[in-house]
Scaffold this motif. Structure first.
Motif, PDB file in Angstrom:
ATOM      1  N   LEU A   1       0.866  -1.166   0.000  1.00 49.51           N
ATOM      2  CA  LEU A   1       0.000   0.000   0.000  1.00 49.51           C
ATOM      3  C   LEU A   1       0.912   1.229   0.000  1.00 49.51           C
ATOM      4  CD1 LEU A   1      -2.834   1.313   0.293  1.00 49.51           C
ATOM      5  CD2 LEU A   1      -2.433   1.308   2.768  1.00 49.51           C
ATOM      6  N   LEU A   2       0.950   1.959  -1.112  1.00 52.00           N
ATOM      7  CA  LEU A   2       1.789   3.142  -1.243  1.00 52.00           C
ATOM      8  C   LEU A   2       0.929   4.376  -0.959  1.00 52.00           C
ATOM      9  CD1 LEU A   2       3.624   2.226  -4.585  1.00 52.00           C
ATOM     10  CD2 LEU A   2       4.181   1.530  -2.238  1.00 52.00           C
ATOM     11  N   VAL A   3       1.247   5.068   0.127  1.00 49.82           N
ATOM     12  CA  VAL A   3       0.499   6.264   0.493  1.00 49.82           C
ATOM     13  C   VAL A   3       1.227   7.471  -0.092  1.00 49.82           C
ATOM     14  CG1 VAL A   3      -0.403   7.679   2.371  1.00 49.82           C
ATOM     15  CG2 VAL A   3      -0.351   5.188   2.591  1.00 49.82           C
TER      16      VAL A   3
ATOM     17  N   GLN B   1       1.290   6.349 -10.728  1.00 45.52           N
ATOM     18  CA  GLN B   1       0.525   5.224 -11.261  1.00 45.52           C
ATOM     19  C   GLN B   1       1.429   4.269 -12.045  1.00 45.52           C
ATOM     20  OE1 GLN B   1      -3.326   6.189 -13.034  1.00 45.52           O
ATOM     21  NE2 GLN B   1      -3.153   8.288 -12.261  1.00 45.52           N
ATOM     22  N   THR B   2       2.374   4.840 -12.787  1.00 43.13           N
ATOM     23  CA  THR B   2       3.322   3.999 -13.535  1.00 43.13           C
ATOM     24  C   THR B   2       4.190   3.199 -12.578  1.00 43.13           C
ATOM     25  OG1 THR B   2       3.362   5.598 -15.349  1.00 43.13           O
ATOM     26  CG2 THR B   2       5.198   4.041 -15.214  1.00 43.13           C
ATOM     27  N   LEU B   3       4.631   3.846 -11.493  1.00 43.72           N
ATOM     28  CA  LEU B   3       5.432   3.136 -10.484  1.00 43.72           C
ATOM     29  C   LEU B   3       4.660   1.944  -9.936  1.00 43.72           C
ATOM     30  CD1 LEU B   3       7.874   3.014  -8.453  1.00 43.72           C
ATOM     31  CD2 LEU B   3       6.477   4.442  -6.940  1.00 43.72           C
ATOM     32  N   ALA B   4       3.396   2.137  -9.600  1.00 43.46           N
ATOM     33  CA  ALA B   4       2.601   1.047  -9.037  1.00 43.46           C
ATOM     34  C   ALA B   4       2.423  -0.086 -10.039  1.00 43.46           C
ATOM     35  CB  ALA B   4       1.239   1.581  -8.586  1.00 43.46           C
ATOM     36  N   ARG B   5       2.182   0.257 -11.304  1.00 45.21           N
ATOM     37  CA  ARG B   5       2.001  -0.796 -12.326  1.00 45.21           C
ATOM     38  C   ARG B   5       3.286  -1.593 -12.515  1.00 45.21           C
ATOM     39  NH1 ARG B   5      -0.993   3.353 -15.041  1.00 45.21           N
ATOM     40  NH2 ARG B   5       0.866   3.894 -16.266  1.00 45.21           N
ATOM     41  N   ASN B   6       4.417  -0.896 -12.580  1.00 48.64           N
ATOM     42  CA  ASN B   6       5.699  -1.594 -12.764  1.00 48.64           C
ATOM     43  C   ASN B   6       6.034  -2.473 -11.569  1.00 48.64           C
ATOM     44  OD1 ASN B   6       6.077  -0.425 -15.261  1.00 48.64           O
ATOM     45  ND2 ASN B   6       7.336   1.261 -14.491  1.00 48.64           N
ATOM     46  N   LEU B   7       5.747  -1.975 -10.386  1.00 53.28           N
ATOM     47  CA  LEU B   7       6.000  -2.773  -9.181  1.00 53.28           C
ATOM     48  C   LEU B   7       5.127  -4.020  -9.152  1.00 53.28           C
ATOM     49  CD1 LEU B   7       6.378  -0.286  -6.192  1.00 53.28           C
ATOM     50  CD2 LEU B   7       8.016  -2.029  -6.912  1.00 53.28           C
ATOM     51  N   GLU B   8       3.872  -3.866  -9.489  1.00 55.37           N
ATOM     52  CA  GLU B   8       2.960  -5.010  -9.471  1.00 55.37           C
ATOM     53  C   GLU B   8       3.421  -6.078 -10.458  1.00 55.37           C
ATOM     54  OE1 GLU B   8      -1.455  -4.794  -8.254  1.00 55.37           O
ATOM     55  OE2 GLU B   8      -1.372  -4.502 -10.430  1.00 55.37           O
ATOM     56  N   ARG B   9       3.917  -5.645 -11.598  1.00 55.47           N
ATOM     57  CA  ARG B   9       4.414  -6.610 -12.583  1.00 55.47           C
ATOM     58  C   ARG B   9       5.681  -7.303 -12.084  1.00 55.47           C
ATOM     59  NH1 ARG B   9       5.352  -3.301 -16.229  1.00 55.47           N
ATOM     60  NH2 ARG B   9       7.624  -3.240 -16.118  1.00 55.47           N
TER      61      ARG B   9
ATOM     62  N   ARG C   1      -1.229  -1.131  -4.421  1.00 57.93           N
ATOM     63  CA  ARG C   1      -2.277  -0.134  -4.581  1.00 57.93           C
ATOM     64  C   ARG C   1      -1.807   1.202  -4.032  1.00 57.93           C
ATOM     65  NH1 ARG C   1      -7.595  -1.803  -2.237  1.00 57.93           N
ATOM     66  NH2 ARG C   1      -8.125   0.336  -2.768  1.00 57.93           N
ATOM     67  N   LEU C   2      -2.343   2.255  -4.586  1.00 57.12           N
ATOM     68  CA  LEU C   2      -2.027   3.620  -4.195  1.00 57.12           C
ATOM     69  C   LEU C   2      -3.174   4.201  -3.376  1.00 57.12           C
ATOM     70  CD1 LEU C   2      -0.675   4.799  -7.640  1.00 57.12           C
ATOM     71  CD2 LEU C   2       0.709   4.686  -5.562  1.00 57.12           C
ATOM     72  N   GLN C   3      -2.824   4.947  -2.347  1.00 49.43           N
ATOM     73  CA  GLN C   3      -3.838   5.649  -1.563  1.00 49.43           C
ATOM     74  C   GLN C   3      -3.349   7.062  -1.308  1.00 49.43           C
ATOM     75  OE1 GLN C   3      -5.366   3.706   1.954  1.00 49.43           O
ATOM     76  NE2 GLN C   3      -5.874   5.665   2.913  1.00 49.43           N
TER      77      GLN C   3
END
Length: 432
Positions: free
Chosen positions: A225-227, A241-249, A256-258
């Protein structure tokens, strides 16, 4: 039940097992006569009898029975050796300081494969040095493996850093079975992923390497969970958002971002059902300064998420030594490209005095820079433009009003710069 050794039916008798069951259920068994009969050889040692007796013994009685076993005369007969190993396995169930002392002395006098796991089973931290030495030093392979098994059964009490270092060394041992044991034990440590990745960064025997890769692949990663700050209306900048997508991959786990203004704990789509265990959620505050958000909002968000399940919270991003090092390197490169002779500027949003002042003073020392507050009003921005004559870096992870108002003077926000992109991806990917 008043039971004496002379009343025990002999081995092979149909009455023996029911008699021993009654002895086990009895609450007032005097164990002294039984121990004395074993010590004097008046009663044949048998696993069924010892299995019942060990449940009745206190610490002193267990140590007495273990001492009897240790003093048995040596024998090379396979049947006798097998019986003694079975008896020792029963005796080793008790954890007691007196038993630990007996095992320690016996191992010091004559190391034995059966005794080393039992010594680890005592879970006394003072035995780590001996087991570590025996597992590491050149010697008979069975003894080294037994020492490692002792470390495995007492895993929770050993110093984790020293144990991990030993296991990393043993992963490349010439003894393939020992190396495999080390890999399996690495996978059981709290820092399992870090240890296995470190082991795989060195040349390993092909079979050991394959085993380590299987263990690593089987380790589940916790959801992140990235705040983040966010922008007006709860908009999340594209670079986040790009950081979260790359990390998830890369992690193959939910990210997820909050935003700070968002709901404290929105429903988690990755969470299993109510009756299923869930991996701890790792909360990462992607905030650069210890302002009110870090000191008040983040604890509130963490408390709300803990009502949904286990949570692990990391320090805010600006406190990470690796992040501060990256800031210092970026500023040094910027300063080298300017000829003003002035220390570089770190521009940040205004902060309340106190903790933030101490942090900024530390950051100035760490980065050889000057920290300066940068309000967002038009007049202040005009004055700030005139004040920036040398290298300047915005303490802004993603695009905000400051970076958009002074793009020529400040350049891109940090997450749009390769150094900080790579650091965040690597550091967050490596989290358990």
């Amino acid at each position: 039940m008043t039971a004496l050794p002379s009343q025990l039916p002999p081995e092979g008798s149909l009455e023996r097992w029911p008699w021993l069951q009654r002895l086990r259920r009895s609450a007032d068994v005097a164990t002294g006569p039984w121990l004395e009969a074993l010590e004097q050889g008046a009663l044949p040692a048998a696993t069924d009898l010892v299995a019942v007796l060990v449940e009745k013994l206190d610490g002193a009685g267990s140590a007495r029975l273990l001492r009897w076993w240790l003093n048995l005369p040596e024998s090379r007969e396979p049947a006798v050796l097998a019986l003694r190993l079975e008896l020792l396995d029963l005796l080793g169930r008790r954890r007691d300081p007196a038993c630990a002392a007996l095992l320690r002395a016996a191992v010091a006098e004559r190391p034995s494969v059966p005794l080393l796991p039992l010594l680890g089973h005592q879970r006394d931290s003072q035995d780590f040095a001996r087991l570590e030495q025996m597992a590491r030093q050149a010697g008979p392979s069975p003894l080294r493996r037994a020492a490692l098994e002792g470390l495995a059964v007492g895993l929770s009490v050993w110093p984790q850093a020293a144990l991990q270092q030993l296991l990393l060394e043993l992963c490349s041992d010439l003894d393939g079975m020992l190396a495999s044991q080390a890999v399996d034990l690495l996978a059981r440590l709290p820092s399992a992923r870090e240890g296995l990745e470190q082991a795989l960064s060195h040349p390993l025997d092909p079979a050991t390497e394959a085993r380590a890769r299987r263990r690593l692949a089987s380790l589940p990663r916790c959801p992140l969970l990235l705040v983040v700050h966010g922008r007006a209306g709860g908009v999340i900048p594209e670079e986040l958002q790009t950081l979260a997508r790359n990390l998830e991959r890369r992690r193959r786990a939910p990210v997820r971002l909050q935003t700070l203004s968002g709901d404290a704990a929105p429903p988690d789509p990755a969470a299993p059902g109510e009756n299923s265990p869930r991996l701890p959620l790792t909360l990462v505050p992607l905030l650069l300064l210890p302002g009110n958000h870090v000191r008040h909002d983040i604890p509130a968000i963490a408390a709300a998420w803990r009502r949904h399940g286990p949570l692990r919270r990391l320090p805010f991003l600006g406190a990470w030594p690796s992040w501060q090092e990256a800031l210092a390197d970026e500023l040094a490169e910027l300063a080298a490209s300017h000829s003003s002779g002035q220390p570089p500027l770190l521009l940040h949003h205004p902060l309340a005095p106190g903790v933030a002042d101490r942090y900024l003073a530390h950051l100035e020392r760490r980065c050889s820079a000057s920290c300066q507050a940068a309000p967002y009003t038009a007049t202040d921005l005009e004055d700030l433009t005139l004040a920036i004559r040398g290298a300047a870096l915005p303490l802004a992870l993603a695009a905000n009003r400051l970076t958009e108002s002074l793009p020529a003077a400040l350049g891109a926000p940090l997450l749009q710069r390769p150094r900080f992109q790579a650091l965040l991806l690597d550091q967050l990917e490596a989290l358990p």
